[in-house]
Design a protein around this motif. Structure first.
Motif, mmCIF file in Angstrom:
data_model
loop_
_atom_site.group_PDB
_atom_site.id
_atom_site.type_symbol
_atom_site.label_atom_id
_atom_site.label_comp_id
_atom_site.label_asym_id
_atom_site.label_seq_id
_atom_site.Cartn_x
_atom_site.Cartn_y
_atom_site.Cartn_z
ATOM 1 N N VAL A 131 0.866 -1.175 0.000
ATOM 2 C CA VAL A 131 0.000 0.000 0.000
ATOM 3 C C VAL A 131 0.902 1.223 0.000
ATOM 4 O O VAL A 131 1.729 1.403 0.896
ATOM 5 C CB VAL A 131 -0.944 0.029 1.216
ATOM 6 N N LEU A 132 0.757 2.047 -1.026
ATOM 7 C CA LEU A 132 1.507 3.292 -1.152
ATOM 8 C C LEU A 132 0.595 4.439 -0.753
ATOM 9 O O LEU A 132 -0.458 4.651 -1.358
ATOM 10 C CB LEU A 132 1.997 3.471 -2.591
ATOM 11 N N VAL A 133 0.995 5.185 0.280
ATOM 12 C CA VAL A 133 0.224 6.332 0.763
ATOM 13 C C VAL A 133 0.938 7.608 0.331
ATOM 14 O O VAL A 133 2.128 7.787 0.607
ATOM 15 C CB VAL A 133 0.095 6.304 2.302
ATOM 16 N N GLU A 134 0.209 8.477 -0.347
ATOM 17 C CA GLU A 134 0.776 9.742 -0.813
ATOM 18 C C GLU A 134 -0.083 10.911 -0.331
ATOM 19 O O GLU A 134 -1.286 10.763 -0.135
ATOM 20 C CB GLU A 134 0.825 9.793 -2.334
ATOM 21 N N VAL A 171 -3.017 5.002 -2.182
ATOM 22 C CA VAL A 171 -3.922 5.895 -1.447
ATOM 23 C C VAL A 171 -3.368 7.310 -1.619
ATOM 24 O O VAL A 171 -2.179 7.536 -1.393
ATOM 25 C CB VAL A 171 -3.961 5.542 0.056
ATOM 26 N N ARG A 172 -4.209 8.247 -2.001
ATOM 27 C CA ARG A 172 -3.700 9.589 -2.297
ATOM 28 C C ARG A 172 -4.643 10.650 -1.746
ATOM 29 O O ARG A 172 -5.849 10.621 -2.007
ATOM 30 C CB ARG A 172 -3.541 9.762 -3.799
ATOM 31 N N THR A 200 -11.032 6.279 3.524
ATOM 32 C CA THR A 200 -11.799 5.093 3.154
ATOM 33 C C THR A 200 -10.979 4.169 2.267
ATOM 34 O O THR A 200 -10.963 2.942 2.454
ATOM 35 C CB THR A 200 -13.088 5.509 2.422
ATOM 36 N N THR A 201 -10.275 4.759 1.307
ATOM 37 C CA THR A 201 -9.438 3.955 0.410
ATOM 38 C C THR A 201 -8.336 3.242 1.180
ATOM 39 O O THR A 201 -8.022 2.084 0.904
ATOM 40 C CB THR A 201 -8.828 4.845 -0.685
ATOM 41 N N ALA A 202 -7.717 3.936 2.137
ATOM 42 C CA ALA A 202 -6.657 3.326 2.940
ATOM 43 C C ALA A 202 -7.162 2.082 3.659
ATOM 44 O O ALA A 202 -6.505 1.029 3.661
ATOM 45 C CB ALA A 202 -6.113 4.338 3.941
ATOM 46 N N ASP A 204 -9.830 0.294 2.883
ATOM 47 C CA ASP A 204 -10.215 -0.724 1.895
ATOM 48 C C ASP A 204 -8.985 -1.469 1.369
ATOM 49 O O ASP A 204 -8.989 -2.703 1.257
ATOM 50 C CB ASP A 204 -10.961 -0.072 0.732
ATOM 51 N N HIS A 205 -7.945 -0.731 1.018
ATOM 52 C CA HIS A 205 -6.729 -1.371 0.507
ATOM 53 C C HIS A 205 -6.082 -2.247 1.575
ATOM 54 O O HIS A 205 -5.559 -3.330 1.272
ATOM 55 C CB HIS A 205 -5.735 -0.312 0.020
ATOM 56 N N ALA A 206 -6.089 -1.768 2.809
ATOM 57 C CA ALA A 206 -5.510 -2.563 3.891
ATOM 58 C C ALA A 206 -6.247 -3.886 4.050
ATOM 59 O O ALA A 206 -5.633 -4.944 4.224
ATOM 60 C CB ALA A 206 -5.556 -1.774 5.197
ATOM 61 N N ARG A 207 -7.568 -3.838 3.972
ATOM 62 C CA ARG A 207 -8.357 -5.074 4.095
ATOM 63 C C ARG A 207 -8.102 -6.002 2.917
ATOM 64 O O ARG A 207 -8.056 -7.225 3.084
ATOM 65 C CB ARG A 207 -9.843 -4.730 4.192
ATOM 66 N N THR A 208 -7.930 -5.430 1.733
ATOM 67 C CA THR A 208 -7.640 -6.245 0.556
ATOM 68 C C THR A 208 -6.343 -7.019 0.743
ATOM 69 O O THR A 208 -6.270 -8.222 0.473
ATOM 70 C CB THR A 208 -7.545 -5.366 -0.700
#
Length: 234
Positions: A131-134, A171-172, A200-202, A204-208
């Motif tokens: 997961v890339l957070v920007e 995630v941006r 929300t995206t963070a 969701d991606h973490a759960r994925t």
């Protein structure tokens, strides 16, 4: 199970990338409470500026290197060790001056001097999830005045995805300077909206990623299972 987390914001309080990364970590911890987190904080503890020595030592026999070159090679090996050992990755990077923070670029450059990572045509962690957070202070989306000025995302996707082989979910959050920049007052509602969407995206991606890792056989390290995991979920 082992997670690698990289933070790079020079801000400790009120850092958007740190806050979004915390959401990802919380989801991973909930799903895998026994997992180990390996952390590297380049914002609080930047690496020493020894990439030139590491690069110079590449063409010199180990026993002929200077003390500085040996220290640089040892640090590159340490960074590569902790990176290769992880099963999933959380990389949090703010945009500075339209691009990658120098402390992140230095970390990348040092890893690429390690013999295990110096061939940029051979991915070192193929298929492992990340997961890339920007976060960006301004707006760089299509149609904005500074469309095309984002030199952060393309570079990181080239390195993390195309060179190292990570399966990257991004995630941006944009317009993060709106609350402090008077010239951006009119953008504050949009900034709040984009931040809420990023949160929300963070999650969701973490759960994925957490769900993907649940499919790893108990007798096989997740890192070794990464390529087949990636292929099965695409």
């Amino acid at each position: 199970m082992k997670f690698f987390r990289l933070d790079s914001s020079i801000r400790v309080e009120d850092s958007v990338t740190r806050a979004l990364a915390d959401l990802v970590e919380a989801e991973w911890t909930r799903a895998h409470p026994d997992a180990e987190f390996v952390r590297r904080d380049l914002g609080r503890r930047p690496l020493p500026a020894i990439w030139p020595a590491a690069a110079a030592g590449l063409t010199i026999a180990p026993d002929a290197r200077t003390d500085e070159q040996r220290v640089a090679a040892a640090l590159a090996a340490e960074l590569t060790d902790e990176f290769l050992a992880a099963d999933a990755y959380l990389i949090a990077v703010p945009m500075y001056n339209f691009g990658v923070p120098q402390q992140v670029r230095h970390w990348i450059d040092l890893i690429i001097t390690d013999p295990r990572a110096d061939d940029v045509n051979l991915p070192i962690v193929p298929g492992r999830p990340a997961v890339l957070v920007e976060a960006t202070g301004g707006g760089y989306s299509p149609g904005t005045p500074r469309e095309g000025w984002d030199h952060l995302t393309p570079y990181l996707h080239r390195i993390l995805g195309d060179v190292w082989g990570l399966d990257v979910l991004t995630v941006r959050a944009e317009l993060t300077a709106a609350d402090t920049n008077p010239a951006m007052t009119h953008l504050r509602p949009l900034a709040r909206q984009t931040l809420a969407e990023a949160r929300t995206t963070a999650q969701d991606h973490a759960r994925t990623v957490a769900e993907r890792l649940r499919g790893v056989p108990s007798d096989q390290p997740a890192a070794e299972f990464g390529t087949r995991l990636s292929a099965a979920t695409r």
